[in-house]
Write a protein that holds these residues in place. Sequence first.
Motif, PDB file in Angstrom:
ATOM      1  N   TYR A 136       0.818  -1.214   0.000  1.00 42.45           N
ATOM      2  CA  TYR A 136       0.000   0.000   0.000  1.00 42.45           C
ATOM      3  C   TYR A 136       0.853   1.266   0.000  1.00 42.45           C
ATOM      4  CZ  TYR A 136      -3.082  -3.753   1.307  1.00 42.45           C
ATOM      5  OH  TYR A 136      -3.758  -4.945   1.326  1.00 42.45           O
ATOM      6  N   SER A 137       2.144   1.102  -0.263  1.00 43.87           N
ATOM      7  CA  SER A 137       3.055   2.259  -0.321  1.00 43.87           C
ATOM      8  C   SER A 137       3.989   2.077  -1.516  1.00 43.87           C
ATOM      9  CB  SER A 137       3.840   2.387   0.982  1.00 43.87           C
ATOM     10  OG  SER A 137       4.570   3.586   1.016  1.00 43.87           O
ATOM     11  N   PHE A 138       3.418   2.033  -2.692  1.00 47.81           N
ATOM     12  CA  PHE A 138       4.169   1.748  -3.904  1.00 47.81           C
ATOM     13  C   PHE A 138       5.277   2.770  -4.118  1.00 47.81           C
ATOM     14  CE2 PHE A 138       4.782   2.530  -8.482  1.00 47.81           C
ATOM     15  CZ  PHE A 138       5.323   1.296  -8.841  1.00 47.81           C
ATOM     16  N   ASN A 139       6.480   2.258  -4.332  1.00 48.79           N
ATOM     17  CA  ASN A 139       7.658   3.065  -4.654  1.00 48.79           C
ATOM     18  C   ASN A 139       8.030   4.053  -3.541  1.00 48.79           C
ATOM     19  OD1 ASN A 139       9.660   3.175  -6.648  1.00 48.79           O
ATOM     20  ND2 ASN A 139       8.940   5.177  -7.333  1.00 48.79           N
ATOM     21  N   TRP A 140       7.534   3.817  -2.345  1.00 47.90           N
ATOM     22  CA  TRP A 140       7.918   4.637  -1.191  1.00 47.90           C
ATOM     23  C   TRP A 140       8.038   3.714   0.030  1.00 47.90           C
ATOM     24  CZ3 TRP A 140      10.673   8.572  -0.540  1.00 47.90           C
ATOM     25  CH2 TRP A 140      10.564   9.464   0.526  1.00 47.90           C
ATOM     26  N   ASN A 141       8.873   2.674  -0.177  1.00 47.99           N
ATOM     27  CA  ASN A 141       9.106   1.693   0.881  1.00 47.99           C
ATOM     28  C   ASN A 141      10.543   1.184   0.778  1.00 47.99           C
ATOM     29  OD1 ASN A 141       9.210  -1.036  -0.627  1.00 47.99           O
ATOM     30  ND2 ASN A 141       7.304  -0.141  -1.414  1.00 47.99           N
ATOM     31  N   SER A 142      10.985   0.485   1.798  1.00 50.84           N
ATOM     32  CA  SER A 142      12.397   0.118   1.920  1.00 50.84           C
ATOM     33  C   SER A 142      12.854  -0.954   0.937  1.00 50.84           C
ATOM     34  CB  SER A 142      12.683  -0.354   3.346  1.00 50.84           C
ATOM     35  OG  SER A 142      11.932  -1.527   3.653  1.00 50.84           O
ATOM     36  N   MET A 143      11.928  -1.569   0.224  1.00 54.81           N
ATOM     37  CA  MET A 143      12.314  -2.536  -0.798  1.00 54.81           C
ATOM     38  C   MET A 143      12.449  -1.869  -2.165  1.00 54.81           C
ATOM     39  SD  MET A 143      13.219  -5.683  -1.210  1.00 54.81           S
ATOM     40  CE  MET A 143      12.533  -6.640   0.165  1.00 54.81           C
ATOM     41  N   ASP A 144      11.592  -0.891  -2.441  1.00 58.57           N
ATOM     42  CA  ASP A 144      11.598  -0.225  -3.743  1.00 58.57           C
ATOM     43  C   ASP A 144      12.580   0.938  -3.810  1.00 58.57           C
ATOM     44  OD1 ASP A 144       9.627  -1.960  -4.556  1.00 58.57           O
ATOM     45  OD2 ASP A 144       7.977  -0.546  -4.218  1.00 58.57           O
ATOM     46  N   VAL A 145      12.794   1.617  -2.695  1.00 65.00           N
ATOM     47  CA  VAL A 145      13.632   2.824  -2.680  1.00 65.00           C
ATOM     48  C   VAL A 145      14.597   2.749  -1.502  1.00 65.00           C
ATOM     49  CG1 VAL A 145      13.656   5.340  -2.486  1.00 65.00           C
ATOM     50  CG2 VAL A 145      11.776   4.210  -3.688  1.00 65.00           C
ATOM     51  N   GLY A 146      15.869   2.942  -1.770  1.00 64.80           N
ATOM     52  CA  GLY A 146      16.852   2.988  -0.702  1.00 64.80           C
ATOM     53  C   GLY A 146      17.515   1.654  -0.449  1.00 64.80           C
ATOM     54  N   PRO A 147      17.279   1.029   0.711  1.00 71.18           N
ATOM     55  CA  PRO A 147      18.034  -0.172   1.081  1.00 71.18           C
ATOM     56  C   PRO A 147      17.758  -1.400   0.221  1.00 71.18           C
ATOM     57  CG  PRO A 147      16.983   0.842   2.999  1.00 71.18           C
ATOM     58  CD  PRO A 147      16.394   1.494   1.793  1.00 71.18           C
ATOM     59  N   ASN A 148      16.553  -1.447  -0.397  1.00 73.74           N
ATOM     60  CA  ASN A 148      16.115  -2.660  -1.114  1.00 73.74           C
ATOM     61  C   ASN A 148      16.101  -3.864  -0.182  1.00 73.74           C
ATOM     62  OD1 ASN A 148      18.128  -1.274  -3.636  1.00 73.74           O
ATOM     63  ND2 ASN A 148      15.895  -1.268  -3.728  1.00 73.74           N
ATOM     64  N   ARG A 149      15.571  -3.640   1.013  1.00 75.87           N
ATOM     65  CA  ARG A 149      15.518  -4.694   2.036  1.00 75.87           C
ATOM     66  C   ARG A 149      14.230  -4.563   2.831  1.00 75.87           C
ATOM     67  NH1 ARG A 149      21.351  -3.903   4.989  1.00 75.87           N
ATOM     68  NH2 ARG A 149      20.619  -5.661   6.262  1.00 75.87           N
ATOM     69  N   ASP A 150      13.800  -5.678   3.396  1.00 78.22           N
ATOM     70  CA  ASP A 150      12.676  -5.678   4.326  1.00 78.22           C
ATOM     71  C   ASP A 150      13.246  -5.441   5.725  1.00 78.22           C
ATOM     72  OD1 ASP A 150      10.501  -6.086   5.955  1.00 78.22           O
ATOM     73  OD2 ASP A 150      10.040  -8.110   5.215  1.00 78.22           O
ATOM     74  N   ILE A 151      13.335  -4.192   6.107  1.00 80.59           N
ATOM     75  CA  ILE A 151      13.975  -3.849   7.373  1.00 80.59           C
ATOM     76  C   ILE A 151      13.180  -4.389   8.553  1.00 80.59           C
ATOM     77  CG2 ILE A 151      14.587  -1.905   8.863  1.00 80.59           C
ATOM     78  CD1 ILE A 151      15.198  -0.333   6.275  1.00 80.59           C
ATOM     79  N   VAL A 152      11.869  -4.214   8.546  1.00 83.27           N
ATOM     80  CA  VAL A 152      11.042  -4.720   9.639  1.00 83.27           C
ATOM     81  C   VAL A 152      11.206  -6.228   9.778  1.00 83.27           C
ATOM     82  CG1 VAL A 152       8.678  -5.056  10.452  1.00 83.27           C
ATOM     83  CG2 VAL A 152       9.360  -2.844   9.525  1.00 83.27           C
ATOM     84  N   GLY A 153      11.173  -6.921   8.662  1.00 82.68           N
ATOM     85  CA  GLY A 153      11.305  -8.376   8.698  1.00 82.68           C
ATOM     86  C   GLY A 153      12.644  -8.834   9.246  1.00 82.68           C
ATOM     87  N   GLU A 154      13.725  -8.180   8.818  1.00 79.90           N
ATOM     88  CA  GLU A 154      15.053  -8.554   9.298  1.00 79.90           C
ATOM     89  C   GLU A 154      15.174  -8.318  10.804  1.00 79.90           C
ATOM     90  OE1 GLU A 154      18.459  -7.120   7.096  1.00 79.90           O
ATOM     91  OE2 GLU A 154      17.287  -7.026   5.242  1.00 79.90           O
TER      92      GLU A 154
END
Length: 458
Positions: A136-154
């Motif tokens: 629900y946050s297309f192209n404004w999330n940590s997987m699409d922009v910046g780290p390219n990682r699931d920070i919360v998941g890690e």
Amino acid sequence: MGALRLAALCLAALTTLSQGVTYQPNWASIDSRPLPAWYDQSKLGIFVHWGVFSVPSISSEWFWERWQGEKPDPKVVQFMKDNYRPDFTYGDFGKEFTAEFFDADQWAKIFEASGAKYIVFVSKHHEGYTNWPSKYSFNWNSMDVGPNRDIVGELATAVRKTDLIFGLYHSLFEWFHPLYLQDKANNFTTQDFVARKTMPELFEIVNKYKPEVIWSDGDWEAPDVYWNSTNFIAWLYNESPVKDTVVTNDRWGIGVTCHHGGYLTCMDRYNPGVKQNRKFENAMTIDKGSWGFRRNAYLEDYLTMDELLETLIVTVSCGGNLLVNVGPTKYGMIAPIYEERLRDLGQWMQVNGDGIYGSHPWTYQNDTKNPDVWYTMKADGSSKDVYAFVLKWPTTDVLTLAAPAPTSTTKVTLMGYQAPLNFTKTGSQGVSVQLSEVQYALLPCEWAWTFKLTNIAN
């Protein structure tokens, strides 16, 4: 899963399940839910503010709003003029949120070393950037922009290797989201933003990451009926995968804060200094001026250990939990000054934690004659133990405590110090503890000392 964490969650589950209650989407019903036991027992948590605001890393995590909001901060505006091209947008900071040194396991070790029992990580702040790959946050999330990682998941995975309990902060609103601004222009008679953004995100993080804390924020412009708060919390308590263990705060709409929810936060850095009738949390920052990392902070801007421990002790004495905030850098490091404070806090807790974890407010929070002494207590059947936290070591060889009433079986010990201490009763109430035999070179702490008085009468 750590053994202590598993035991705490099992106890919390049993406590809640024994009620056999289905909670209704209204505050009377929601407020009737018993707070899962693990939360009150924990006393100490770590708050982590990390996002795109960590890139400019000046002013505070409100950088975007202070740059382009309704009342811009001239210093922030000038900073952007001096350092960035005229057409630079806040979104351009996203690709610079690199997180190349982010090591979730190392973070978890630091948090565990602090003595904290839970963490609350910012999944999304008011800027709208999600630290997980939200649908629900297309192209404004940590997987699409910046780290390219699931920070919360890690981080969730790393934290659950320890005895820490994992929780998430989530902002209900976003400063500049078009749907929110449209709803606001309609005096919140429409709910397009809530239906298409806020609620889907909340359901997504709960179902995907199963946080045991949902720390809501960004609620203050609209009523709880706009946010659909009670319906979400009723689902959280009745049907969610964490229904038996989750705790929630009080930031769910105008008029709700400091009145409703699982526990109360009331305001940032809430430290009332007197006993509260409901469980509260003092969410506060080591950096006095910001929740996010600031490149331009001076040493004097950070709490000293004396200040941090006094905040912890006063908060717990009055029945609260302390949520200590750190702000990592854009590249994923917890700055050494934060790490030092957290590790020093953990060393102090190793010595004095018995008077913090699982304690309760005593009849007296502050000593009746010594303002530098605060109390907690534990009771087991007919036995009552009182912990006196002394913020400043006495200038004489006698520590006078006016509040405790000793019995014939009372003993006084300095936590972390081997030998028991002699004391005399002063009148019908009060003790004078002899410190002349204490070897100062063997004192267990550098800051704040805890005297345990067993079998107290009052």
